[in-house]
Design a protein around this motif. Structure first.
Motif, PDB file in Angstrom:
ATOM      1  N   GLY A  18       7.851  12.185  -4.560  1.00 33.54           N
ATOM      2  CA  GLY A  18       8.162  11.672  -3.233  1.00 33.54           C
ATOM      3  C   GLY A  18       7.084  10.715  -2.753  1.00 33.54           C
ATOM      4  O   GLY A  18       6.049  10.528  -3.397  1.00 33.54           O
ATOM      5  N   CYS A  19       7.353  10.080  -1.595  1.00 30.75           N
ATOM      6  CA  CYS A  19       6.435   9.062  -1.113  1.00 30.75           C
ATOM      7  C   CYS A  19       6.494   8.973   0.407  1.00 30.75           C
ATOM      8  O   CYS A  19       7.584   8.906   0.983  1.00 30.75           O
ATOM      9  N   ASN A  20       5.319   9.009   1.040  1.00 32.94           N
ATOM     10  CA  ASN A  20       5.263   8.922   2.509  1.00 32.94           C
ATOM     11  C   ASN A  20       5.107   7.499   3.011  1.00 32.94           C
ATOM     12  O   ASN A  20       5.041   7.284   4.219  1.00 32.94           O
ATOM     13  N   MET A  21       4.960   6.531   2.106  1.00 32.02           N
ATOM     14  CA  MET A  21       4.839   5.144   2.544  1.00 32.02           C
ATOM     15  C   MET A  21       6.237   4.657   2.936  1.00 32.02           C
ATOM     16  O   MET A  21       7.240   5.284   2.602  1.00 32.02           O
ATOM     17  N   ARG A  22       6.249   3.552   3.596  1.00 32.36           N
ATOM     18  CA  ARG A  22       7.540   3.004   4.021  1.00 32.36           C
ATOM     19  C   ARG A  22       7.594   1.521   3.669  1.00 32.36           C
ATOM     20  O   ARG A  22       7.835   0.682   4.544  1.00 32.36           O
ATOM     21  N   CYS A  23       7.315   1.179   2.422  1.00 29.98           N
ATOM     22  CA  CYS A  23       7.380  -0.236   2.027  1.00 29.98           C
ATOM     23  C   CYS A  23       8.778  -0.740   2.388  1.00 29.98           C
ATOM     24  O   CYS A  23       9.777  -0.058   2.092  1.00 29.98           O
ATOM     25  N   SER A  24       8.830  -1.913   3.023  1.00 26.54           N
ATOM     26  CA  SER A  24      10.086  -2.290   3.683  1.00 26.54           C
ATOM     27  C   SER A  24      11.207  -2.622   2.717  1.00 26.54           C
ATOM     28  O   SER A  24      12.350  -2.730   3.120  1.00 26.54           O
ATOM     29  N   TYR A  25      10.901  -2.783   1.437  1.00 21.58           N
ATOM     30  CA  TYR A  25      11.927  -3.137   0.453  1.00 21.58           C
ATOM     31  C   TYR A  25      12.421  -1.947  -0.348  1.00 21.58           C
ATOM     32  O   TYR A  25      13.349  -2.057  -1.133  1.00 21.58           O
ATOM     33  N   CYS A  26      11.788  -0.775  -0.193  1.00 23.45           N
ATOM     34  CA  CYS A  26      11.867   0.259  -1.234  1.00 23.45           C
ATOM     35  C   CYS A  26      12.807   1.413  -0.892  1.00 23.45           C
ATOM     36  O   CYS A  26      12.770   1.966   0.209  1.00 23.45           O
ATOM     37  N   ILE A  27      13.593   1.816  -1.865  1.00 22.65           N
ATOM     38  CA  ILE A  27      14.571   2.896  -1.677  1.00 22.65           C
ATOM     39  C   ILE A  27      13.988   4.277  -2.024  1.00 22.65           C
ATOM     40  O   ILE A  27      14.558   5.302  -1.675  1.00 22.65           O
ATOM     41  N   VAL A  28      12.824   4.281  -2.704  1.00 25.65           N
ATOM     42  CA  VAL A  28      12.307   5.546  -3.245  1.00 25.65           C
ATOM     43  C   VAL A  28      12.048   6.624  -2.173  1.00 25.65           C
ATOM     44  O   VAL A  28      12.385   7.799  -2.394  1.00 25.65           O
ATOM     45  N   PRO A  29      11.494   6.277  -0.986  1.00 28.09           N
ATOM     46  CA  PRO A  29      11.302   7.341   0.010  1.00 28.09           C
ATOM     47  C   PRO A  29      12.628   8.030   0.373  1.00 28.09           C
ATOM     48  O   PRO A  29      12.649   9.227   0.660  1.00 28.09           O
ATOM     49  N   LYS A  30      13.743   7.268   0.311  1.00 29.56           N
ATOM     50  CA  LYS A  30      15.033   7.894   0.589  1.00 29.56           C
ATOM     51  C   LYS A  30      15.451   8.802  -0.572  1.00 29.56           C
ATOM     52  O   LYS A  30      15.956   9.896  -0.367  1.00 29.56           O
ATOM     53  N   GLY A  67       3.128  10.182 -10.543  1.00 27.03           N
ATOM     54  CA  GLY A  67       3.425  10.395  -9.130  1.00 27.03           C
ATOM     55  C   GLY A  67       3.821   9.047  -8.558  1.00 27.03           C
ATOM     56  O   GLY A  67       3.454   8.013  -9.120  1.00 27.03           O
ATOM     57  N   GLN A  68       4.542   9.046  -7.453  1.00 24.19           N
ATOM     58  CA  GLN A  68       4.883   7.753  -6.846  1.00 24.19           C
ATOM     59  C   GLN A  68       3.603   7.016  -6.471  1.00 24.19           C
ATOM     60  O   GLN A  68       3.497   5.828  -6.631  1.00 24.19           O
ATOM     61  N   ILE A  69       2.649   7.773  -5.928  1.00 25.15           N
ATOM     62  CA  ILE A  69       1.316   7.211  -5.687  1.00 25.15           C
ATOM     63  C   ILE A  69       0.339   8.283  -6.143  1.00 25.15           C
ATOM     64  O   ILE A  69      -0.008   9.186  -5.378  1.00 25.15           O
ATOM     65  N   VAL A  70      -0.092   8.189  -7.392  1.00 21.12           N
ATOM     66  CA  VAL A  70      -0.901   9.293  -7.939  1.00 21.12           C
ATOM     67  C   VAL A  70      -2.199   9.502  -7.179  1.00 21.12           C
ATOM     68  O   VAL A  70      -2.650  10.637  -7.006  1.00 21.12           O
ATOM     69  N   PRO A 113      -1.172   4.100  -9.390  1.00 25.53           N
ATOM     70  CA  PRO A 113      -2.020   4.195  -8.206  1.00 25.53           C
ATOM     71  C   PRO A 113      -1.648   3.119  -7.185  1.00 25.53           C
ATOM     72  O   PRO A 113      -1.002   2.129  -7.524  1.00 25.53           O
ATOM     73  N   HIS A 114      -2.052   3.328  -5.951  1.00 27.76           N
ATOM     74  CA  HIS A 114      -1.801   2.366  -4.867  1.00 27.76           C
ATOM     75  C   HIS A 114      -3.141   1.712  -4.548  1.00 27.76           C
ATOM     76  O   HIS A 114      -4.175   2.399  -4.552  1.00 27.76           O
ATOM     77  N   PRO A 115      -3.161   0.409  -4.262  1.00 24.45           N
ATOM     78  CA  PRO A 115      -4.453  -0.229  -3.952  1.00 24.45           C
ATOM     79  C   PRO A 115      -5.182   0.425  -2.775  1.00 24.45           C
ATOM     80  O   PRO A 115      -6.408   0.553  -2.797  1.00 24.45           O
ATOM     81  N   ARG A 128       5.000  -4.226   4.488  1.00 28.57           N
ATOM     82  CA  ARG A 128       4.333  -3.007   4.971  1.00 28.57           C
ATOM     83  C   ARG A 128       3.440  -2.389   3.896  1.00 28.57           C
ATOM     84  O   ARG A 128       3.399  -1.161   3.752  1.00 28.57           O
ATOM     85  N   ARG A 129       2.797  -3.250   3.136  1.00 31.12           N
ATOM     86  CA  ARG A 129       1.799  -2.759   2.179  1.00 31.12           C
ATOM     87  C   ARG A 129       0.463  -2.818   2.922  1.00 31.12           C
ATOM     88  O   ARG A 129       0.011  -3.898   3.315  1.00 31.12           O
ATOM     89  N   PRO A 130      -0.202  -1.675   3.123  1.00 32.61           N
ATOM     90  CA  PRO A 130      -1.351  -1.657   4.034  1.00 32.61           C
ATOM     91  C   PRO A 130      -2.678  -2.087   3.382  1.00 32.61           C
ATOM     92  O   PRO A 130      -3.672  -1.368   3.456  1.00 32.61           O
TER      93      PRO A 130
HETATM   94 FE1  SF4 Z   1       6.381   4.344  -1.959  1.00 33.57          FE
HETATM   95 FE2  SF4 Z   1       5.801   2.727  -3.963  1.00 33.57          FE
HETATM   96 FE3  SF4 Z   1       8.178   2.571  -2.800  1.00 33.57          FE
HETATM   97 FE4  SF4 Z   1       6.057   1.756  -1.488  1.00 33.57          FE
HETATM   98  S1  SF4 Z   1       6.877   0.857  -3.413  1.00 33.57           S
HETATM   99  S2  SF4 Z   1       7.653   3.084  -0.642  1.00 33.57           S
HETATM  100  S3  SF4 Z   1       4.486   3.142  -2.186  1.00 33.57           S
HETATM  101  S4  SF4 Z   1       7.391   4.304  -3.959  1.00 33.57           S
END
Ligand code: SF4
Ligand code: SAH
Ligand code: F3S
Length: 445
Positions: A158-170, A202-205, A243-245, A282-284
């Protein structure tokens, strides 16, 4: 009864397919390698881009034809696409037998049993009994293959980020991290059964256990975990994805070089080199942070290989923004990059943004970056010419059974002639030729 599992998408899905295979085996099913002999086929599907969904739907339609000839034959959809499209899939493809989302994979046996009885189970995140696989501390559902030398270990899901293009959190929901002890036990068992290389998933190890486990001596829970894994007897190689930057801090950077079994390869998805686009995504973090991480890594290990994911044609990306990405690409000189044309995912914030970029422009930018990548990856690979590299041997080459391939610590695919007995071993190979995508060498021991 035999079941065949076909996997699309990322390594998380591959690992989930292994778990489903092992769960089904426990319930008395046999896992078969080909579709023809299967009484049931599971498609474990990805939703990250439109193309990924279309591919799976195409395959599904082909399988439904087989159902027309054999009504006992079962077809199910699992994985992120199951979660994303949900019961809508039954409306689109009425003959589909079952749907299981990625947070319900331990219920795959139940789903098939119900399907055999003629029901149409849909086990999704909002079903009553949610069994998150990461909360499952037992081992660990494996069917290790003979001679298998490397294994994936999921540490968070799972992933708590909310990148505006990404379906994975859903599709995969909020982040859950497994207890450290459960991960260490699992890896210990893998090492005892002959596995030599572990890749943590992990989505963001590097956000592993944040907020759940404390920092100790300035080290994040992820760094504590990799240091503990590094101490385990029998381990030769350790890798992690992705990993996430943000959160790629000095404690993690210091592990490279400090921990000899941690492989000198980092896959660091940057997505864009333009600060304006990163903000819209929304990449922080900003491009300066990416430069800082990559420079620090290369200061510690000059030959470290660095790969990335990039999206071209994000809504509002101008020529100037793209130029920023090109400049960053030049500055970093990636060993490898996965370049994706932006794909609109319904329900994500970017899908309704103004200034969607024309397909032709996405295509053009994609080509420009691919062309650049050809040069940088060849240049980076040439640095290894005539060196001797330890290669963990995986398999026979598809083209020539006398040729084997494996990976160097830098994750360079390397081909060489050798007998099959070398599979699963680490051998020394002198690198004699390189291309953009692989090495060719001679075994020297
Ligand atoms: Fe999460 Fe990665 Fe999708 Fe961003 S791109 S919402 S960090 S899975
Ligand atoms: N958790 C990882 C990425 C997982 S998705 C991370 O944040 O780095 C894998 C890759 O797919 C992403 O890095 C991104 O480059 C790409 N991707 C995700 N959504 C996309 C979309 N809507 N269109 C195109 N590529 C996308
Ligand atoms: Fe695809 Fe799900 Fe992985 S959307 S990329 S299979 S996390």
């Amino acid at each position: 009864m035999q079941v065949h599992i076909k996997t699309y998408g990322c390594q998380m899905n591959e690992r989930d397919s292994e778990i489903m295979g092992a769960v089904l085996k426990e319930k008395g099913w046999q896992i078969c390698g080909n579709e023809e002999d299967a009484d049931a086929i599971i498609l474990n599907c990805c939703s990250v881009r439109d193309q990924a969904e279309l591919k799976a739907i195409g395959k599904l339609q082909q399988l439904i034809k087989r159902k027309n000839e054999d009504e006992n034959f079962l077809v199910g959809i699992c994985g992120c696409m199951a979660e994303n499209l949900g019961k809508e899939l039954f409306r689109r493809i009425p003959k589909l037998n079952f749907i299981v989302g990625p947070r319900q994979i331990y219920r795959i046996g139940e789903a098939i049993s119900l399907a055999i009885k003629g029901e149409k189970p849909a086990f999704l995140a909002d079903a009553d009994d949610v069994t998150c696989n990461c909360k499952n501390n037992k081992l660990h559902h494996r069917n290790l293959q003979e001679l298998q030398s490397s294994a994936y270990v999921t540490i968070s899901n799972g992933c708590n980020m909310r990148c505006s293009y990404c379906i994975v959190p859903k599709t995969r929901g909020r982040e859950t991290s497994r207890p450290m002890e459960a991960i260490l036990d699992e890896i210990q068992l893998l090492l005892e059964s002959g596995i030599r290389e572990i890749t943590l998933l992990g989505q963001i190890v590097n956000f592993y256990g944040m907020g759940r486990f404390p920092m100790i001596n300035g080290e994040s829970p992820f760094v504590q975990l990799i240091r503990k894994i590094h101490n385990l007897k029998g381990l030769d190689r350790l890798r992690f994805l992705s990993p996430h930057p943000s959160g790629f801090r000095d404690d993690l950077i210091c592990c490279f070089g400090d921990l000899p079994k941690l492989c000198p390869h980092v896959h660091l998805p940057i997505q864009s080199g333009s600060n304006r686009v990163l903000q819209l995504m929304r990449r922080p973090y900003q491009r300066e942070k990416i430069l800082e991480i990559t420079q620090k890594l290369r200061q510690r290990i000059p030959l470290i290989s660095i790969s990335t994911d990039l999206i071209v044609g994000f809504p509002g990306e101008t020529d100037d923004d793209f130029h920023e990405t090109l400049c960053l690409f030049d500055e970093i000189s990636f060993d490898m990059a996965y370049i994706f044309k932006y794909s609109r995912r319904s329900g994500t914030p970017a899908a309704t943004m103004d200034n969607q970029v024309a397909q032709s422009i996405c295509e053009e930018r994609n080509q420009v970056l691919l062309e650049k990548l050809k040069h940088t990856s060849l240049e980076r690979n040439r640095l290894f010419l005539n060196s001797i590299q330890p290669v963990l041997v995986e398999q026979h080459s598809k083209r020539d059974p006398n040729v084997l391939f494996g990976y160097t610590p830098h994750r360079k695919k390397t081909f060489f002639s050798a007998p099959s007995e070398m599979i699963g071993k680490i051998v020394s190979v002198r690198i004699q030729d390189v291309s953009t995508g692989c090495f060719i060498g001679t075994i020297i021991g």
